[in-house]
Design an enzyme around this catalytic site. Structure first.
Site, PDB file in Angstrom:
ATOM      1  N   LYS A  35       5.944  19.362  48.722  1.00  0.00           N
ATOM      2  CA  LYS A  35       7.004  18.394  48.472  1.00  0.00           C
ATOM      3  C   LYS A  35       7.443  17.580  49.695  1.00  0.00           C
ATOM      4  CE  LYS A  35      10.807  21.737  48.664  1.00  0.00           C
ATOM      5  NZ  LYS A  35      12.000  22.195  47.995  1.00  0.00           N
ATOM      6  N   ALA A  46       7.792  30.186  62.022  1.00  0.00           N
ATOM      7  CA  ALA A  46       7.677  31.622  62.338  1.00  0.00           C
ATOM      8  C   ALA A  46       7.496  31.793  63.839  1.00  0.00           C
ATOM      9  CB  ALA A  46       6.517  32.232  61.574  1.00  0.00           C
ATOM     10  N   GLY A  48       8.042  35.317  65.848  1.00  0.00           N
ATOM     11  CA  GLY A  48       7.597  36.620  66.364  1.00  0.00           C
ATOM     12  C   GLY A  48       6.116  36.863  66.236  1.00  0.00           C
ATOM     13  N   GLU A 115       9.177  44.492  67.512  1.00  0.00           N
ATOM     14  CA  GLU A 115      10.378  43.980  66.850  1.00  0.00           C
ATOM     15  C   GLU A 115      11.110  45.129  66.170  1.00  0.00           C
ATOM     16  OE1 GLU A 115       9.695  40.383  64.540  1.00  0.00           O
ATOM     17  OE2 GLU A 115       8.004  39.911  65.810  1.00  0.00           O
ATOM     18  N   HIS A 238      18.866  37.575  59.127  1.00  0.00           N
ATOM     19  CA  HIS A 238      18.345  37.823  60.483  1.00  0.00           C
ATOM     20  C   HIS A 238      19.535  37.962  61.420  1.00  0.00           C
ATOM     21  CE1 HIS A 238      16.056  37.555  64.152  1.00  0.00           C
ATOM     22  NE2 HIS A 238      14.935  37.486  63.479  1.00  0.00           N
ATOM     23  N   ARG A 285      16.371  45.209  60.731  1.00  0.00           N
ATOM     24  CA  ARG A 285      17.237  44.043  60.584  1.00  0.00           C
ATOM     25  C   ARG A 285      18.482  44.249  59.740  1.00  0.00           C
ATOM     26  NH1 ARG A 285      12.995  39.306  59.843  1.00  0.00           N
ATOM     27  NH2 ARG A 285      12.351  39.682  61.974  1.00  0.00           N
ATOM     28  N   HIS A 346      17.709  34.654  55.949  1.00  0.00           N
ATOM     29  CA  HIS A 346      16.412  34.450  56.603  1.00  0.00           C
ATOM     30  C   HIS A 346      15.230  34.616  55.651  1.00  0.00           C
ATOM     31  CE1 HIS A 346      13.542  34.476  59.880  1.00  0.00           C
ATOM     32  NE2 HIS A 346      13.106  35.677  59.549  1.00  0.00           N
ATOM     33  N   ARG A 381      12.563  43.893  54.405  1.00  0.00           N
ATOM     34  CA  ARG A 381      11.231  43.664  54.985  1.00  0.00           C
ATOM     35  C   ARG A 381      11.191  44.090  56.443  1.00  0.00           C
ATOM     36  NH1 ARG A 381       9.053  38.875  57.856  1.00  0.00           N
ATOM     37  NH2 ARG A 381      11.221  38.208  57.795  1.00  0.00           N
TER      38      ARG A 381
HETATM   39  P1  FAD Z   1       6.261  28.505  53.146  1.00  0.00           P
HETATM   40  O1  FAD Z   1       5.604  28.593  54.448  1.00  0.00           O
HETATM   41  O2  FAD Z   1       7.720  28.326  53.146  1.00  0.00           O
HETATM   42  O3  FAD Z   1       5.596  27.317  52.339  1.00  0.00           O
HETATM   43  C1  FAD Z   1       6.135  26.908  51.108  1.00  0.00           C
HETATM   44  C2  FAD Z   1       5.542  25.563  50.757  1.00  0.00           C
HETATM   45  O4  FAD Z   1       5.870  25.222  49.416  1.00  0.00           O
HETATM   46  C3  FAD Z   1       6.073  24.428  51.620  1.00  0.00           C
HETATM   47  O5  FAD Z   1       4.987  23.606  51.934  1.00  0.00           O
HETATM   48  C4  FAD Z   1       7.028  23.687  50.681  1.00  0.00           C
HETATM   49  O6  FAD Z   1       7.200  22.336  50.971  1.00  0.00           O
HETATM   50  C5  FAD Z   1       6.298  23.875  49.358  1.00  0.00           C
HETATM   51  N1  FAD Z   1       7.140  23.717  48.174  1.00  0.00           N
HETATM   52  C6  FAD Z   1       8.267  24.392  47.864  1.00  0.00           C
HETATM   53  N2  FAD Z   1       8.754  23.962  46.679  1.00  0.00           N
HETATM   54  C7  FAD Z   1       7.902  23.013  46.223  1.00  0.00           C
HETATM   55  C8  FAD Z   1       7.856  22.179  45.077  1.00  0.00           C
HETATM   56  N3  FAD Z   1       8.826  22.216  44.126  1.00  0.00           N
HETATM   57  N4  FAD Z   1       6.834  21.308  44.935  1.00  0.00           N
HETATM   58  C9  FAD Z   1       5.870  21.215  45.880  1.00  0.00           C
HETATM   59  N5  FAD Z   1       5.873  21.974  47.000  1.00  0.00           N
HETATM   60  C10 FAD Z   1       6.867  22.851  47.164  1.00  0.00           C
HETATM   61  N6  FAD Z   1       7.406  36.057  59.138  1.00  0.00           N
HETATM   62  C11 FAD Z   1       6.568  36.820  59.871  1.00  0.00           C
HETATM   63  O7  FAD Z   1       5.773  37.590  59.328  1.00  0.00           O
HETATM   64  N7  FAD Z   1       6.605  36.736  61.242  1.00  0.00           N
HETATM   65  C12 FAD Z   1       7.455  35.920  61.904  1.00  0.00           C
HETATM   66  O8  FAD Z   1       7.444  35.858  63.117  1.00  0.00           O
HETATM   67  C13 FAD Z   1       8.364  35.127  61.140  1.00  0.00           C
HETATM   68  N8  FAD Z   1       9.251  34.331  61.764  1.00  0.00           N
HETATM   69  C14 FAD Z   1      10.040  33.505  60.997  1.00  0.00           C
HETATM   70  C15 FAD Z   1      10.902  32.613  61.627  1.00  0.00           C
HETATM   71  C16 FAD Z   1      11.645  31.718  60.881  1.00  0.00           C
HETATM   72  C17 FAD Z   1      12.583  30.760  61.570  1.00  0.00           C
HETATM   73  C18 FAD Z   1      11.534  31.716  59.468  1.00  0.00           C
HETATM   74  C19 FAD Z   1      12.317  30.752  58.648  1.00  0.00           C
HETATM   75  C20 FAD Z   1      10.701  32.627  58.839  1.00  0.00           C
HETATM   76  C21 FAD Z   1       9.957  33.526  59.591  1.00  0.00           C
HETATM   77  N9  FAD Z   1       9.096  34.433  58.984  1.00  0.00           N
HETATM   78  C22 FAD Z   1       8.271  35.213  59.734  1.00  0.00           C
HETATM   79  C23 FAD Z   1       8.921  34.434  57.534  1.00  0.00           C
HETATM   80  C24 FAD Z   1       7.617  33.672  57.203  1.00  0.00           C
HETATM   81  O9  FAD Z   1       7.510  32.553  58.042  1.00  0.00           O
HETATM   82  C25 FAD Z   1       7.578  33.215  55.778  1.00  0.00           C
HETATM   83  O10 FAD Z   1       7.926  34.248  54.911  1.00  0.00           O
HETATM   84  C26 FAD Z   1       6.187  32.727  55.411  1.00  0.00           C
HETATM   85  O11 FAD Z   1       5.749  31.785  56.339  1.00  0.00           O
HETATM   86  C27 FAD Z   1       6.209  32.146  54.030  1.00  0.00           C
HETATM   87  O12 FAD Z   1       5.001  31.521  53.789  1.00  0.00           O
HETATM   88  P2  FAD Z   1       4.758  30.849  52.374  1.00  0.00           P
HETATM   89  O13 FAD Z   1       3.441  30.179  52.450  1.00  0.00           O
HETATM   90  O14 FAD Z   1       5.001  31.828  51.317  1.00  0.00           O
HETATM   91  O15 FAD Z   1       5.938  29.771  52.239  1.00  0.00           O
HETATM   92  C1  SIN Z   2      11.458  36.802  64.408  1.00  0.00           C
HETATM   93  O1  SIN Z   2      10.671  36.329  65.220  1.00  0.00           O
HETATM   94  O2  SIN Z   2      12.475  37.405  64.708  1.00  0.00           O
HETATM   95  C2  SIN Z   2      11.176  36.610  62.957  1.00  0.00           C
HETATM   96  C3  SIN Z   2      10.207  37.609  62.518  1.00  0.00           C
HETATM   97  C4  SIN Z   2      10.210  37.748  61.037  1.00  0.00           C
HETATM   98  O3  SIN Z   2      11.027  37.158  60.344  1.00  0.00           O
HETATM   99  O4  SIN Z   2       9.362  38.506  60.564  1.00  0.00           O
END
Ligand code: FAD
Ligand code: SIN
Length: 517
Positions: A35, A46, A48, A115, A238, A285, A346, A381
């Site tokens: 989107k 992400a 960590g 972590e 978080h 966490r 988070h 988690r």
């Molecule tokens: P996302 O990466 O969120 O992708 C979702 C996609 O769907 C996006 O492209 C979005 O635009 C699209 N989308 C959503 N709704 C629609 C729609 N209606 N139509 C079309 N497209 C749509 N996890 C770890 O394991 N290690 C880490 O270090 C870590 N650090 C993090 C730090 C931060 C700041 C955050 C926010 C999260 C972190 N996480 C971490 C969690 C992890 O990043 C996410 O859980 C993971 O990346 C999710 O991946 P995903 O592909 O499921 O979703």
């Molecule tokens: C972080 O780097 O603290 C995020 C890691 C996670 O959400 O798994």
């Protein structure tokens, strides 16, 4: 439009699956709709890294499994935990083969971080921008594959199912209604198999580490299509989001910073985590966030602090250049100043229920990544287990498609989008007002610590917003903000109703009234 495989979302889950499918089935078409910009996702932020057992002389599957089960507080599916952790190293190596770079030490060994909740150093990372690097490599992989059509700025509104033909239980999915966000045209994409990889729900809360796209669209679509949704009450907060007066998503101070030795202090300098858990700042966490929340309520302060002043500053900058720069930009010199922090929404531990192949309860509808409830996380988690989960499940779903046919009956009559009688809304204020109110309700009444009274109040207020927005939705031409708000209301409803039903506290779920039972 028709495609063999429709992918909704372009984070780690959607892109990993798309790359695998496109390579395996060069004669078939894969369409990714997303989107926003191609890379906008939780994945991109992400920090960590990826929790994975890489060196069995220093770590073991048994320990990673144990840490995951402890964090999940008795609600993980043990078979799923074992499967994900044991398959992790293979999936991680595939990511490297695709061109993702992870930090190594002077001997060429992976520089592993630690972590909260981890008993060993096992988090592979790319400085403090691991997600950015993964997203970059995956997009690069996607762009090389000619049978992938990538549609950025395309919003999935709802799933195509056969619900309009009968009220039968066994529904099938045939694709989705898509809004082209540039020209506002709505069209259908029919597909043999559809995967929701649409990410998290952070935006439902006013204060979150997630980018604004995290509005729970996939979960809301699946819910409206009658898929099973589970464990929505388990929102992970978080503990260490940067506390500032800036609007918008809260900048994260990675948990890896505590793994590197940082302390949490109150404004008087007291390391209060020592009173709460034997693992001190490296407790899981849920425990750290709940402890900070308790301290803040006791003192009336707005934030607590992360103290890095005793750490080796050069090494800190090498490991966490992005965090260092962000703080510096706000005149926080981490070698002298404590970093103000506060918990923020988070991660969603629950979501669309899937089996080990990523199958939802609807035929030919799969789901992967943060929008799912696989059973890996239970009530909380373990840090850095979600990128791992997405990698493993993207592969499992791909594998399922190599072994099973998912051909849909696409002769079925799917009605075109019907917006007869609707008008371009002039009521943007109504959308904005309801969004602010929704976020305030969730933040204030459905936060880290809940009570029956506040949950009931939240339910009543949400009902008013729901009616307002449904009325507007029925008479308006579709736009992204309105759809997102409607989806967030559905998600909030699921969080509140499942919170009301939970009568015992586990992991990230804490209701003070459950203590009295
Ligand atoms: P996302 O990466 O969120 O992708 C979702 C996609 O769907 C996006 O492209 C979005 O635009 C699209 N989308 C959503 N709704 C629609 C729609 N209606 N139509 C079309 N497209 C749509 N996890 C770890 O394991 N290690 C880490 O270090 C870590 N650090 C993090 C730090 C931060 C700041 C955050 C926010 C999260 C972190 N996480 C971490 C969690 C992890 O990043 C996410 O859980 C993971 O990346 C999710 O991946 P995903 O592909 O499921 O979703
Ligand atoms: C972080 O780097 O603290 C995020 C890691 C996670 O959400 O798994």
């Amino acid at each position: 439009m028709y495609t063999n495989y429709l992918v909704i979302g372009s984070g780690v889950a959607g892109l990993t699956y798309a790359v695998k499918m496109a390579k395996k089935f060069p004669q078939k078409t894969i369409t990714i709709v997303t989107k926003g910009n191609k890379d906008e996702s939780n994945t991109k932020y992400a920090q960590g890294g990826v929790a994975v057992v890489l060196d069995k002389s220093e770590d073991s599957f048994r320990k990673h499994i144990q840490d995951t089960l402890i964090a999940g507080d008795g609600l993980c599916n043990t078979d799923v935990v074992k499967m994900v952790i044991k398959k992790g190293p293979k999936r991680f190596k595939e990511l490297i083969k695709l061109g993702t770079s992870f930090d190594t030490d002077e001997n060429g060994k992976f520089d592993l971080g630690k972590e909260g909740g981890h008993s060993e150093y096992r988090v592979a990372h790319h400085k403090d921008i691991t997600g950015y690097e993964i997203e970059r490599a995956l997009l690069n992989g996607v762009h090389k594959l000619p049978n992938i059509t990538f549609l950025p700025h395309h919003f999935a509104i709802d799933l195509l199912t056969d619900h309009h033909l009968s009220e039968k239980e066994n529904l099938s999915c045939f694709g989705a209604y898509i809004l082209n966000q540039k020209n506002n045209k709505i069209f259908t994409i029919k597909s043999d198999s559809t995967i929701l990889a649409s990410g998290g729900i952070g935006s439902v809360y006013g204060h979150t580490t997630n980018p604004e796209i995290a509005t729970g669209d996939g979960i809301a679509m699946a819910y409206r299509a009658k898929a099973k949704i589970k464990d929505m009450e388990f929102i992970q907060f978080h503990p260490t989001a940067l506390y500032t007066s800036e609007k918008g998503p809260a900048f994260l101070i990675s948990e890896a910073v505590r793994g590197f030795g940082a302390y949490i202090r109150d404004k008087k300098g007291h390391r209060f985590m020592l009173n709460y858990d034997a693992r001190n700042e490296l407790a899981s966490r849920d425990i750290v966030s709940q402890s900070i929340d308790k301290e803040l309520k006791k003192t009336g302060d707005n934030c607590v602090y992360l103290d890095c002043t005793h750490l080796n500053i050069e090494s800190f900058i090498k490991h966490f250049p992005n965090i260092y720069q962000k703080c510096k930009g706000l005149y926080i010199d981490i070698s002298k100043d404590w970093i103000p922090i506060v918990p923020a929404a988070h991660y969603l531990c629950g979501g669309i229920e899937v089996d080990a192949h990523g199958k939802t309860s609807i035929k030919n509808l799969f789901a992967c990544g943060e929008c799912t409830r696989t059973g890996l996380h239970g009530a909380n988690r373990l840090a850095s287990n979600s990128l791992l989960e997405a990698l493993v499940y993207a592969h499992n779903i791909y594998k399922y498609h190599t072994e099973n046919s998912t051909k849909s009956n696409l002769t079925i009559k799917i009605p075109n989008w019907n917006d007869k009688g609707t008008q371009i809304t002039k009521e943007h204020i109504l959308i904005q007002h309801n969004l602010k109110e929704l976020q305030a309700i969730m933040q204030d009444y459905v936060g880290i610590v809940r009570t029956n009274y506040r949950l009931e109040k939240a339910k009543i207020r949400l009902e008013i917003i729901y009616k307002d927005v449904e009325e507007l939705y029925k008479k308006s031409k579709i736009n992204t903000t309105l759809c997102e708000l409607r989806n967030m209301i559905n998600v909030a409803h699921l969080i509140i109703s499942q919170s009301i039903k939970r009568t015992e506290n586990r992991g990230g779920f804490f209701n003070t009234d459950n203590l009295k039972k």
